[in-house]
Design a protein around this motif. Sequence first.
Motif, mmCIF file in Angstrom:
data_model
loop_
_atom_site.group_PDB
_atom_site.id
_atom_site.type_symbol
_atom_site.label_atom_id
_atom_site.label_comp_id
_atom_site.label_asym_id
_atom_site.label_seq_id
_atom_site.Cartn_x
_atom_site.Cartn_y
_atom_site.Cartn_z
ATOM 1 N N ILE A 179 31.553 48.682 5.345
ATOM 2 C CA ILE A 179 32.761 47.757 6.180
ATOM 3 C C ILE A 179 32.600 48.122 7.688
ATOM 4 C CG2 ILE A 179 34.545 49.225 6.007
ATOM 5 C CD1 ILE A 179 36.343 46.740 5.796
ATOM 6 N N PHE A 215 31.810 42.827 6.525
ATOM 7 C CA PHE A 215 31.269 43.777 5.595
ATOM 8 C C PHE A 215 30.104 43.308 4.911
ATOM 9 C CE2 PHE A 215 33.862 40.802 3.215
ATOM 10 C CZ PHE A 215 33.284 40.214 1.960
ATOM 11 N N VAL A 231 40.750 40.698 -0.396
ATOM 12 C CA VAL A 231 40.888 41.358 1.086
ATOM 13 C C VAL A 231 42.448 41.496 1.165
ATOM 14 C CG1 VAL A 231 40.493 41.216 3.395
ATOM 15 C CG2 VAL A 231 38.628 40.347 1.911
ATOM 16 N N THR A 245 41.559 35.907 -0.917
ATOM 17 C CA THR A 245 40.248 36.120 -1.794
ATOM 18 C C THR A 245 39.379 35.441 -0.678
ATOM 19 O OG1 THR A 245 41.113 36.450 -3.995
ATOM 20 C CG2 THR A 245 38.758 35.557 -3.752
ATOM 21 N N HIS A 246 38.303 36.273 -0.560
ATOM 22 C CA HIS A 246 37.195 35.607 0.231
ATOM 23 C C HIS A 246 36.097 35.187 -0.428
ATOM 24 C CE1 HIS A 246 34.273 35.143 3.619
ATOM 25 N NE2 HIS A 246 33.392 36.039 3.016
ATOM 26 N N VAL A 249 31.101 34.973 -1.125
ATOM 27 C CA VAL A 249 30.246 36.248 -0.804
ATOM 28 C C VAL A 249 28.845 36.283 -1.372
ATOM 29 C CG1 VAL A 249 30.357 38.656 -1.566
ATOM 30 C CG2 VAL A 249 32.519 37.431 -1.421
ATOM 31 N N ALA A 256 35.378 38.072 6.644
ATOM 32 C CA ALA A 256 36.378 37.423 6.111
ATOM 33 C C ALA A 256 37.113 37.509 7.537
ATOM 34 C CB ALA A 256 37.096 38.457 5.015
ATOM 35 N N THR A 296 41.442 46.208 3.833
ATOM 36 C CA THR A 296 40.617 46.698 2.823
ATOM 37 C C THR A 296 39.939 45.426 1.950
ATOM 38 O OG1 THR A 296 42.464 48.621 2.331
ATOM 39 C CG2 THR A 296 41.025 48.057 0.639
ATOM 40 N N VAL A 297 38.575 45.698 1.860
ATOM 41 C CA VAL A 297 37.852 44.894 0.901
ATOM 42 C C VAL A 297 37.792 45.390 -0.515
ATOM 43 C CG1 VAL A 297 35.729 43.731 0.698
ATOM 44 C CG2 VAL A 297 36.844 44.026 2.877
ATOM 45 N N ASP A 298 38.152 44.857 -1.415
ATOM 46 C CA ASP A 298 38.334 45.678 -2.871
ATOM 47 C C ASP A 298 37.071 45.176 -3.513
ATOM 48 O OD1 ASP A 298 38.928 46.348 -5.362
ATOM 49 O OD2 ASP A 298 40.928 45.722 -5.387
ATOM 50 N N GLN A 303 36.851 50.397 -2.926
ATOM 51 C CA GLN A 303 37.628 49.871 -1.600
ATOM 52 C C GLN A 303 37.093 50.271 -0.320
ATOM 53 O OE1 GLN A 303 39.394 51.259 -4.617
ATOM 54 N NE2 GLN A 303 39.164 49.134 -5.276
#
Length: 475
Positions: A179, A215, A231, A245-246, A249, A256, A296-298, A303
Motif C-alpha cells: 500500500i 495499492f 477497504v 468493496t473496491h 482488482v 480505491a 486498510t485494504v483487507d 491487511q
Amino acid sequence: VEAGVIWVGTDDGNVQITRDDGATWTNVRERVPGLPAETWIGNIEASPTEAGVAFMAVDNHRLDDFTPHLYETRDYGQSWRDISGGLPQDDYVKVVRQHPSNPNLLFVGMERGIFGSWDRGDTWVDIRGNLPRVSVRGLKIQRQYNDLVIGTHGRGAWILDDVQPMVELSEAVMAPAHIFDIREATEWEMWGRGSNLGQSVFTGDNPDPGAWIHFYLSEETADLVGDGVPVRVTDASGTLVREFTHRGVRAGVNRAIWDLRWSGAEPIPGESAGGGGFFFFGPVGPPAVPGTYTATVDLGTEQLSKNFTLRGDPNVAASQAVYTERFTAAMRARDLETQLNRMIGTIVDLDTQIDGLLSSIEGKDLSNEAQVRATAGSAKDQLTTVSNEVRRPPGSLNYRDWPRLIEQLTRLSRGMQGPQARPTVGQIEVLDEIEAGAALRAQELSEIVDGVIADLNDLLEDAPKIITNWRRLVS
C-alpha cells in the motif's frame, strides 16, 4: 540543494556552470561525451535533492539529428554519462525532470510523448497512457499534491495526478502486496460557474474527489483476492468510519477512493437504498471531520494500512469547531433517517403479512372470519395513515404534494452537509421538528402493534400470528 550553483545551456552547444552565484563560470561542454557541435541545449535539470547532480536534455533536430541525447552528471559537470540508450532512437528529447522524493525516478518529455525511468536512466518505459502523441515541452512536479504537470505543444496542459505509486513502485514490486503513502485528502468546496459557455467549455476534468488509496498486487495475490477487496477507513480513535468493496482488482497498481464520508443511513429493508422518493438521490453519509484517518485494504490473509490526513478546503478556512458542529448535526440526521427507514420497513412488513393472512384464510370457514377481516382492515388503514406521514403514498403528485418526513429530512440533510459551514439556527430547529414528528409516528406505530395487531393475533388463536420486532427496534 546548494546555494550559488547555476546551470546554463545555450543554443550553440555550450554547457556552463557557476558555483559562486555567477561570479565565475566554467564551460564543461567538452566533458560531455558525444555532444553534437553547435547543438541546442534544451533543458538542464539541477537535481532537487542531490548536490552536484544534473540532467541535460539536448535537442539536435534543427541539424537533422532526430536521435535522443540525454546526459547525467554527478560531479558538477566534470564527467557525464549518456542515459538515452533505452529511449526510442527515432525521437528527440525536449525536457527532463527528477522526482524530489526518489532520485532514481526520472521523467522525460519527447517530441512524440513521455517516458519514465525507475533506475536513473538505465531503462525507460513509455508512460504516455491517454496523452495524445504530442510534443512534450515542459514537465513539473507539483510538490504539494505530487502531481506531474505536462506542458505540450498544441494539446494544452495535462496532469498525471498523484504519482506516489511511481515513487514507490520499485519497492512495491518486490512484495506480494504493497500500500502506497496516501496524500493529504481535501474536501473541496464546489463552486458554481457564472457562465453557460465561453471559457468554461475549455476547462479540463477534475480528478475524482476523495482520498486516493493506491495499492499494488502481484499476479499471484491478485488471483487469490479475486474481483473485489474490502477497504476500511477508521478515524484516529479506531472507530470504523466507512467500509466498502473496491471492485475490478487487478495485478499491478489499483486505486480505491474513499469519498470522505461516513456510512449512510440504513436503507428500507427490502427496498433500494433511501426512502425520499422524488427528491432522494441516494444514501449519503455525513462528511468526515478534518483530522487523521487510517485506510486498510483487507486481502484476507494480510491487511495493508496507511495513515493519512483530511483537511477542509483551504479557501473556506473554516475552524475545526465548524466541521464538528456540521458533523454532529449530520449524524443526527443520518440516524433519524435510519429510524424512519426502519419504520417504513416495519409498516411494509406488517402490511404484507396481513395480506398473506387474508389470502390464507380464504375458504377456510373460520368461525370469526368476519371479525378477523374487519380487524385486519382496521390495522391496514392505521398502518397506511402512519406510512403516509413518513413518506408519500404511491401515485402522489410529486412536487405538487406536500413533503413527508423523509423528504423533509433529505432536503435538510443535503442543505447541512453541502457547504463547509456550521448548520444555521433554522436548520437545527427544523431537525428538532422532524425528530419530534418521527417520535410521534414511532409512538403511533407502537400503539398499532400493541393494539389492533395484538387484537388480530388474539383472534387468530392457534393460527400463525403477525410477527414484528418493532418493540425491539425502538427500545
